[in-house]
Design a protein around this motif. Structure first.
Motif, PDB file in Angstrom:
ATOM      1  N   GLY A  22       0.860  -1.177   0.000  1.00 43.92           N
ATOM      2  CA  GLY A  22       0.000   0.000   0.000  1.00 43.92           C
ATOM      3  C   GLY A  22       0.892   1.220   0.000  1.00 43.92           C
ATOM      4  N   ASP A  23       0.523   2.217  -0.772  1.00 45.62           N
ATOM      5  CA  ASP A  23       1.357   3.419  -0.829  1.00 45.62           C
ATOM      6  C   ASP A  23       0.489   4.654  -0.931  1.00 45.62           C
ATOM      7  OD1 ASP A  23       0.682   2.677  -3.583  1.00 45.62           O
ATOM      8  OD2 ASP A  23       2.038   4.272  -4.182  1.00 45.62           O
ATOM      9  N   GLY A  24       1.081   5.773  -0.590  1.00 45.06           N
ATOM     10  CA  GLY A  24       0.388   7.056  -0.695  1.00 45.06           C
ATOM     11  C   GLY A  24       1.388   8.178  -0.815  1.00 45.06           C
ATOM     12  N   ILE A  25       1.036   9.166  -1.589  1.00 37.74           N
ATOM     13  CA  ILE A  25       1.892  10.329  -1.812  1.00 37.74           C
ATOM     14  C   ILE A  25       1.103  11.595  -1.459  1.00 37.74           C
ATOM     15  CG2 ILE A  25       3.158  11.678  -3.564  1.00 37.74           C
ATOM     16  CD1 ILE A  25       4.479   9.037  -3.064  1.00 37.74           C
ATOM     17  N   ARG A  26       1.741  12.517  -0.754  1.00 35.56           N
ATOM     18  CA  ARG A  26       1.127  13.790  -0.436  1.00 35.56           C
ATOM     19  C   ARG A  26       0.680  14.469  -1.738  1.00 35.56           C
ATOM     20  NH1 ARG A  26       4.840  18.243   2.269  1.00 35.56           N
ATOM     21  NH2 ARG A  26       6.153  16.452   1.912  1.00 35.56           N
ATOM     22  N   PRO A  27      -0.523  15.027  -1.767  1.00 35.35           N
ATOM     23  CA  PRO A  27      -1.031  15.619  -3.011  1.00 35.35           C
ATOM     24  C   PRO A  27      -0.078  16.606  -3.692  1.00 35.35           C
ATOM     25  CG  PRO A  27      -2.800  15.486  -1.425  1.00 35.35           C
ATOM     26  CD  PRO A  27      -1.534  15.060  -0.705  1.00 35.35           C
ATOM     27  N   SER A  28       0.638  17.392  -2.929  1.00 37.87           N
ATOM     28  CA  SER A  28       1.539  18.383  -3.543  1.00 37.87           C
ATOM     29  C   SER A  28       2.761  17.734  -4.195  1.00 37.87           C
ATOM     30  CB  SER A  28       2.005  19.401  -2.497  1.00 37.87           C
ATOM     31  OG  SER A  28       2.773  18.760  -1.485  1.00 37.87           O
ATOM     32  N   GLU A  29       3.006  16.452  -3.921  1.00 35.14           N
ATOM     33  CA  GLU A  29       4.184  15.763  -4.470  1.00 35.14           C
ATOM     34  C   GLU A  29       3.819  14.715  -5.525  1.00 35.14           C
ATOM     35  OE1 GLU A  29       7.271  16.776  -3.762  1.00 35.14           O
ATOM     36  OE2 GLU A  29       6.302  18.311  -2.531  1.00 35.14           O
ATOM     37  N   ARG A  30       2.562  14.654  -5.887  1.00 33.57           N
ATOM     38  CA  ARG A  30       2.130  13.677  -6.888  1.00 33.57           C
ATOM     39  C   ARG A  30       2.602  14.095  -8.284  1.00 33.57           C
ATOM     40  NH1 ARG A  30      -3.832  12.885  -4.242  1.00 33.57           N
ATOM     41  NH2 ARG A  30      -3.086  11.679  -2.463  1.00 33.57           N
ATOM     42  N   ARG A  31       2.634  13.096  -9.179  1.00 34.67           N
ATOM     43  CA  ARG A  31       3.015  13.289 -10.586  1.00 34.67           C
ATOM     44  C   ARG A  31       4.495  13.666 -10.741  1.00 34.67           C
ATOM     45  NH1 ARG A  31      -1.663  14.548 -14.366  1.00 34.67           N
ATOM     46  NH2 ARG A  31       0.170  14.775 -15.660  1.00 34.67           N
ATOM     47  N   ILE A  63      -5.985   6.816 -11.647  1.00 33.28           N
ATOM     48  CA  ILE A  63      -5.159   6.526 -12.819  1.00 33.28           C
ATOM     49  C   ILE A  63      -3.671   6.637 -12.485  1.00 33.28           C
ATOM     50  CG2 ILE A  63      -4.595   7.323 -15.157  1.00 33.28           C
ATOM     51  CD1 ILE A  63      -7.615   8.140 -15.330  1.00 33.28           C
ATOM     52  N   GLY A  64      -3.297   7.572 -11.629  1.00 31.74           N
ATOM     53  CA  GLY A  64      -1.897   7.723 -11.242  1.00 31.74           C
ATOM     54  C   GLY A  64      -1.362   6.479 -10.551  1.00 31.74           C
ATOM     55  N   SER A  65      -2.140   5.912  -9.632  1.00 28.98           N
ATOM     56  CA  SER A  65      -1.707   4.690  -8.956  1.00 28.98           C
ATOM     57  C   SER A  65      -1.585   3.537  -9.938  1.00 28.98           C
ATOM     58  CB  SER A  65      -2.686   4.305  -7.846  1.00 28.98           C
ATOM     59  OG  SER A  65      -2.498   5.112  -6.720  1.00 28.98           O
ATOM     60  N   ILE A  70       1.659  -0.350 -13.012  1.00 27.41           N
ATOM     61  CA  ILE A  70       1.978  -0.904 -14.332  1.00 27.41           C
ATOM     62  C   ILE A  70       3.447  -0.668 -14.684  1.00 27.41           C
ATOM     63  CG2 ILE A  70       1.506  -0.658 -16.797  1.00 27.41           C
ATOM     64  CD1 ILE A  70      -1.471  -0.100 -15.933  1.00 27.41           C
ATOM     65  N   LYS A  71       3.979   0.500 -14.365  1.00 26.76           N
ATOM     66  CA  LYS A  71       5.398   0.799 -14.632  1.00 26.76           C
ATOM     67  C   LYS A  71       6.324  -0.152 -13.881  1.00 26.76           C
ATOM     68  CE  LYS A  71       4.935   5.685 -15.729  1.00 26.76           C
ATOM     69  NZ  LYS A  71       5.186   7.070 -15.278  1.00 26.76           N
ATOM     70  N   ASN A  72       5.821  -0.741 -12.795  1.00 32.77           N
ATOM     71  CA  ASN A  72       6.611  -1.693 -12.012  1.00 32.77           C
ATOM     72  C   ASN A  72       6.274  -3.141 -12.350  1.00 32.77           C
ATOM     73  OD1 ASN A  72       8.512  -0.489  -9.900  1.00 32.77           O
ATOM     74  ND2 ASN A  72       6.728   0.852  -9.770  1.00 32.77           N
ATOM     75  N   GLY A  73       5.631  -3.346 -13.492  1.00 31.82           N
ATOM     76  CA  GLY A  73       5.358  -4.703 -13.957  1.00 31.82           C
ATOM     77  C   GLY A  73       4.000  -5.254 -13.605  1.00 31.82           C
ATOM     78  N   GLY A  74       3.119  -4.427 -13.075  1.00 32.37           N
ATOM     79  CA  GLY A  74       1.793  -4.896 -12.696  1.00 32.37           C
ATOM     80  C   GLY A  74       0.956  -5.299 -13.889  1.00 32.37           C
ATOM     81  N   VAL A  75       0.283  -6.426 -13.748  1.00 33.76           N
ATOM     82  CA  VAL A  75      -0.619  -6.941 -14.778  1.00 33.76           C
ATOM     83  C   VAL A  75      -2.006  -7.040 -14.162  1.00 33.76           C
ATOM     84  CG1 VAL A  75      -1.141  -8.897 -16.284  1.00 33.76           C
ATOM     85  CG2 VAL A  75       1.242  -8.232 -15.885  1.00 33.76           C
TER      86      VAL A  75
END
Length: 94
Positions: A22-31, A63-65, A70-75
């Protein structure tokens, strides 16, 4: 800036919609690529723990998650309904 959790074992609930990571990023640091990097580091730790197939889940509208997974190989395996919204379930082979 963010946090990541690794769950060593999955119970029925985590297998359905929680996953190993499980992961989360502060909104100001996303993208900025931080989630992708955090997941990559967490996957290295999963490998050390002997977890060879990692489940990650995210809300279908996040969509960001999904992109970070997917960039880490998720299918994508499937989508399941949870509390009236769709959760996507991704597997990553290590």
């Amino acid at each position: 800036m963010g946090a990541v959790n690794i769950r060593h074992k999955l119970n029925d609930e985590l297998l359905y919609t929680g996953g190993h990571i499980g992961d989360g990023i502060r909104p100001s640091e996303r993208r900025k690529g931080y989630a992708t990097a955090m997941i990559a580091l967490a996957l290295e730790e999963c490998k050390k723990l002997g977890i060879n197939k990692v489940l990650m889940c995210c809300d279908k509208n996040n969509i960001g998650s999904a992109k970070s997974i997917i960039k880490n190989g998720g299918v994508l395996e499937n989508e399941v309904e949870e509390d009236g919204h769709l959760e996507q379930r991704y597997w990553i082979e290590l």
